[in-house]
Design a protein around this motif. Structure first.
Motif, PDB file in Angstrom:
ATOM      1  N   TYR A 147      12.079 -24.434   8.215  1.00 29.99           N
ATOM      2  CA  TYR A 147      11.698 -25.542   9.100  1.00 29.99           C
ATOM      3  C   TYR A 147      11.909 -25.165  10.558  1.00 29.99           C
ATOM      4  N   PHE A 148      13.043 -24.553  10.869  1.00 30.20           N
ATOM      5  CA  PHE A 148      13.340 -24.220  12.263  1.00 30.20           C
ATOM      6  C   PHE A 148      12.473 -23.078  12.781  1.00 30.20           C
ATOM      7  N   ILE A 149      12.069 -22.168  11.902  1.00 31.99           N
ATOM      8  CA  ILE A 149      11.139 -21.109  12.325  1.00 31.99           C
ATOM      9  C   ILE A 149       9.797 -21.730  12.694  1.00 31.99           C
ATOM     10  N   GLY A 150       9.313 -22.640  11.843  1.00 29.41           N
ATOM     11  CA  GLY A 150       8.061 -23.321  12.155  1.00 29.41           C
ATOM     12  C   GLY A 150       8.159 -24.129  13.429  1.00 29.41           C
ATOM     13  N   LEU A 151       9.284 -24.824  13.585  1.00 23.07           N
ATOM     14  CA  LEU A 151       9.496 -25.622  14.789  1.00 23.07           C
ATOM     15  C   LEU A 151       9.529 -24.732  16.032  1.00 23.07           C
TER      16      LEU A 151
ATOM     17  N   PRO B 206       2.521 -17.065  10.318  1.00 26.16           N
ATOM     18  CA  PRO B 206       3.864 -16.474  10.340  1.00 26.16           C
ATOM     19  C   PRO B 206       4.845 -17.169   9.396  1.00 26.16           C
ATOM     20  N   MET B 207       4.720 -18.485   9.246  1.00 30.04           N
ATOM     21  CA  MET B 207       5.619 -19.206   8.337  1.00 30.04           C
ATOM     22  C   MET B 207       5.380 -18.777   6.896  1.00 30.04           C
ATOM     23  N   ARG B 208       4.113 -18.615   6.503  1.00 25.41           N
ATOM     24  CA  ARG B 208       3.808 -18.184   5.137  1.00 25.41           C
ATOM     25  C   ARG B 208       4.226 -16.736   4.915  1.00 25.41           C
ATOM     26  N   VAL B 209       4.140 -15.915   5.956  1.00 29.31           N
ATOM     27  CA  VAL B 209       4.619 -14.531   5.860  1.00 29.31           C
ATOM     28  C   VAL B 209       6.126 -14.530   5.615  1.00 29.31           C
ATOM     29  N   PHE B 210       6.845 -15.377   6.330  1.00 31.47           N
ATOM     30  CA  PHE B 210       8.292 -15.479   6.149  1.00 31.47           C
ATOM     31  C   PHE B 210       8.644 -15.948   4.743  1.00 31.47           C
TER      32      PHE B 210
ATOM     33  N   ASP C  19      22.384 -11.390  13.046  1.00 32.80           N
ATOM     34  CA  ASP C  19      21.413 -10.523  12.384  1.00 32.80           C
ATOM     35  C   ASP C  19      20.227 -11.292  11.833  1.00 32.80           C
ATOM     36  N   LEU C  20      20.340 -12.640  11.731  1.00 35.78           N
ATOM     37  CA  LEU C  20      19.219 -13.443  11.266  1.00 35.78           C
ATOM     38  C   LEU C  20      18.046 -13.312  12.205  1.00 35.78           C
ATOM     39  N   VAL C  21      18.296 -13.475  13.499  1.00 36.44           N
ATOM     40  CA  VAL C  21      17.227 -13.383  14.488  1.00 36.44           C
ATOM     41  C   VAL C  21      16.700 -11.963  14.565  1.00 36.44           C
ATOM     42  N   LEU C  22      17.616 -10.981  14.464  1.00 39.39           N
ATOM     43  CA  LEU C  22      17.220  -9.588  14.638  1.00 39.39           C
ATOM     44  C   LEU C  22      16.427  -9.053  13.454  1.00 39.39           C
ATOM     45  N   GLY C  23      16.673  -9.561  12.243  1.00 34.56           N
ATOM     46  CA  GLY C  23      16.077  -8.939  11.081  1.00 34.56           C
ATOM     47  C   GLY C  23      15.014  -9.733  10.356  1.00 34.56           C
ATOM     48  N   LYS C  24      15.309 -10.965   9.973  1.00 35.04           N
ATOM     49  CA  LYS C  24      14.468 -11.664   9.023  1.00 35.04           C
ATOM     50  C   LYS C  24      13.160 -12.195   9.585  1.00 35.04           C
ATOM     51  N   VAL C  25      13.065 -12.327  10.899  1.00 35.72           N
ATOM     52  CA  VAL C  25      11.842 -12.909  11.469  1.00 35.72           C
ATOM     53  C   VAL C  25      10.971 -11.871  12.165  1.00 35.72           C
ATOM     54  N   ALA C  26      11.260 -10.588  11.960  1.00 38.14           N
ATOM     55  CA  ALA C  26      10.496  -9.540  12.650  1.00 38.14           C
ATOM     56  C   ALA C  26       9.028  -9.543  12.223  1.00 38.14           C
ATOM     57  N   GLU C  27       8.761  -9.592  10.920  1.00 33.86           N
ATOM     58  CA  GLU C  27       7.374  -9.560  10.442  1.00 33.86           C
ATOM     59  C   GLU C  27       6.600 -10.819  10.825  1.00 33.86           C
ATOM     60  N   PRO C  28       7.178 -12.034  10.670  1.00 37.55           N
ATOM     61  CA  PRO C  28       6.447 -13.220  11.141  1.00 37.55           C
ATOM     62  C   PRO C  28       6.090 -13.159  12.616  1.00 37.55           C
TER      63      PRO C  28
ATOM     64  N   ALA D 104      11.437 -13.658  24.524  1.00 34.94           N
ATOM     65  CA  ALA D 104      11.790 -12.956  23.282  1.00 34.94           C
ATOM     66  C   ALA D 104      12.874 -11.916  23.536  1.00 34.94           C
ATOM     67  N   VAL D 105      12.758 -11.194  24.656  1.00 38.98           N
ATOM     68  CA  VAL D 105      13.775 -10.198  25.013  1.00 38.98           C
ATOM     69  C   VAL D 105      15.134 -10.876  25.203  1.00 38.98           C
ATOM     70  N   ALA D 106      15.119 -12.029  25.896  1.00 41.87           N
ATOM     71  CA  ALA D 106      16.377 -12.760  26.115  1.00 41.87           C
ATOM     72  C   ALA D 106      16.975 -13.241  24.799  1.00 41.87           C
ATOM     73  N   VAL D 107      16.122 -13.721  23.900  1.00 48.45           N
ATOM     74  CA  VAL D 107      16.599 -14.196  22.592  1.00 48.45           C
ATOM     75  C   VAL D 107      17.192 -13.049  21.781  1.00 48.45           C
ATOM     76  N   LEU D 108      16.496 -11.905  21.767  1.00 49.64           N
ATOM     77  CA  LEU D 108      17.000 -10.747  21.023  1.00 49.64           C
ATOM     78  C   LEU D 108      18.289 -10.219  21.638  1.00 49.64           C
ATOM     79  N   ALA D 109      18.369 -10.254  22.971  1.00 48.34           N
ATOM     80  CA  ALA D 109      19.595  -9.816  23.640  1.00 48.34           C
ATOM     81  C   ALA D 109      20.758 -10.733  23.275  1.00 48.34           C
ATOM     82  N   GLY D 110      20.486 -12.043  23.279  1.00 51.24           N
ATOM     83  CA  GLY D 110      21.524 -12.996  22.887  1.00 51.24           C
ATOM     84  C   GLY D 110      21.942 -12.804  21.442  1.00 51.24           C
ATOM     85  N   ALA D 111      20.963 -12.495  20.564  1.00 51.57           N
ATOM     86  CA  ALA D 111      21.276 -12.255  19.157  1.00 51.57           C
ATOM     87  C   ALA D 111      22.107 -10.991  18.988  1.00 51.57           C
ATOM     88  N   ALA D 112      21.760  -9.947  19.760  1.00 51.06           N
ATOM     89  CA  ALA D 112      22.496  -8.682  19.671  1.00 51.06           C
ATOM     90  C   ALA D 112      23.938  -8.864  20.148  1.00 51.06           C
ATOM     91  N   VAL D 113      24.109  -9.609  21.244  1.00 46.93           N
ATOM     92  CA  VAL D 113      25.454  -9.828  21.790  1.00 46.93           C
ATOM     93  C   VAL D 113      26.317 -10.621  20.815  1.00 46.93           C
TER      94      VAL D 113
END
Length: 374
Positions: free
Chosen positions: A156-160, A319-323, A235-244, A222-231
């Protein structure tokens, strides 16, 4: 020099002139936006806030977590091994453990007990840590039939999130194009511009410029989000949503071009800013309704399948169906082709309206009137 050679030379010159003119319009539009304090401040704030939210969301658990000191005998040490937020204090016997608990040097103690089904007992002065009780409780065997199944809340939150990105970008930069066109009509600057270039060049330049700005803004976000995720180690942001996200990018770019062209056409049909909502509202509804449908029916596979092929919702539904893993490998490609064909048609319609309406003054035109004008 032959006639055929002259024709080829003139054609090459016209192509060069067309490219140069579009480049100048793009440069002008981008520079105008970059010099706008309101645009720059809102862009920087949105990037910083989103990056900070992701970083804080990952850091909050560690900020609010606490470590409990627990006295343990030999059997107790084995029992608490691997339990998070527990700092074991090894003691020789039960009496020493009781002394530490009574003096409040530890929060609890885990000691040997022949009467307990687990082989250990918890000693506490007032109340034992809940995490310790839960970890040492006997639980039934659990078998996961699909351990990799997506979390419905996460879906739901990915779609949102993706929907909000597309919706806000389309609305923000679509209105930016529309406002730019109306302002130039009201100030009659458009007449000066059209004296040196064509209406088609002007519209295409505005569309491309806003597409570049929108994509740059989303890319920086996106860069800011990934940077925040890395800091934060999220790993949810960094890994599971890459393909979507990989599918979202091309669908967003093509879909945004379609929306931007329609906004430019809508603005060309009015002569005053006050009249703009009357022509732009249908476009806004074409964006808003599919967006809401994706959010509401995110768990309905049939509806999501249909929304994957609707141009205004494909950028979020695919992207949601890909996820979720509910989409065949060829479906995103078909969706992308349908969106590209629809965007091409939208560009042709928008160009026709823009060329016939950009110099129109007086009462606003409807979409039907603008298409019928000659």
């Amino acid at each position: 020099m032959s006639t055929e050679t002259l024709t080829r030379t003139d054609s090459a010159a016209n192509r060069a002139g067309f490219t140069t003119a579009i480049g100048l319009v793009i440069e002008r539009e981008i520079m105008v936006r970059l010099k706008s304090k309101a645009f720059m401040i809102s862009t920087i704030l949105s990037i910083v806030i989103l990056g900070a939210l992701v970083g804080v969301s990952g850091a909050l658990p560690s900020l609010f977590s606490s470590t409990d000191k627990v006295a343990v005998t030999s059997a107790g040490a084995e029992a608490v091994k691997g339990i998070e937020d527990i700092e074991p204090v090894v003691v020789d016997d039960v009496d020493e453990a009781k002394a530490l608990v009574s003096s409040e040097k530890v929060d609890a103690a885990v000691v040997d007990s022949e009467d307990s089904p687990t082989g250990v007992a918890i000693l506490s002065l007032r109340s034992a840590p809940e995490s310790l009780i839960g970890s040492l409780s006997l639980t039934p065997e659990v078998e996961l039939l699909d351990p990799d199944a997506p979390d419905p809340a996460l879906t739901y939150f990915i779609g949102l999130g993706l929907g909000l990105v597309f919706f806000m970008a389309a609305m923000t930069f679509g209105n930016t194009i529309a406002s730019s066109v109306v302002e130039e009509k009201q100030s009659r600057i458009v007449e000066i511009l059209l004296a040196s270039t064509s209406a088609r060049v002007l519209m295409f330049g505005k569309v491309i410029a806003c597409t570049i700005l929108a994509f740059a803004q989303i890319g920086l976000t996106a860069v800011a989000v990934l940077a925040g995720a890395a800091v934060s180690g999220n790993d949810l942001v960094l890994g599971k949503v890459a393909e979507p996200i990989a599918w979202f990018v091309p669908l967003f770019i093509i879909g945004f071009v379609m929306v931007a062209a329609l906004y430019a056409a809508a603005a060309s049909m009015v002569s005053r800013t006050e009249d703009l909502p009357s022509t732009s509202t249908p476009i806004m509804m074409l964006i808003f309704l599919p967006y809401m449908a994706v959010i509401i029916f995110s768990s309905n596979e049939t509806v999501m399948g249909v929304l994957s092929y609707i141009p205004f919702s494909a950028a979020v539904a695919v992207p949601m169906r890909v996820f979720l893993g509910t989409i065949a490998w060829w479906e995103p490609l078909v969706s992308l082709l349908i969106l590209a064909a629809t965007t091409l048609l939208a560009l042709l319609v928008a160009t026709r309206i823009f060329e016939r309406s950009i110099l129109q003054s007086g009462p606003k035109l409807s979409w039907g009137q603008a298409l019928r004008r000659r």
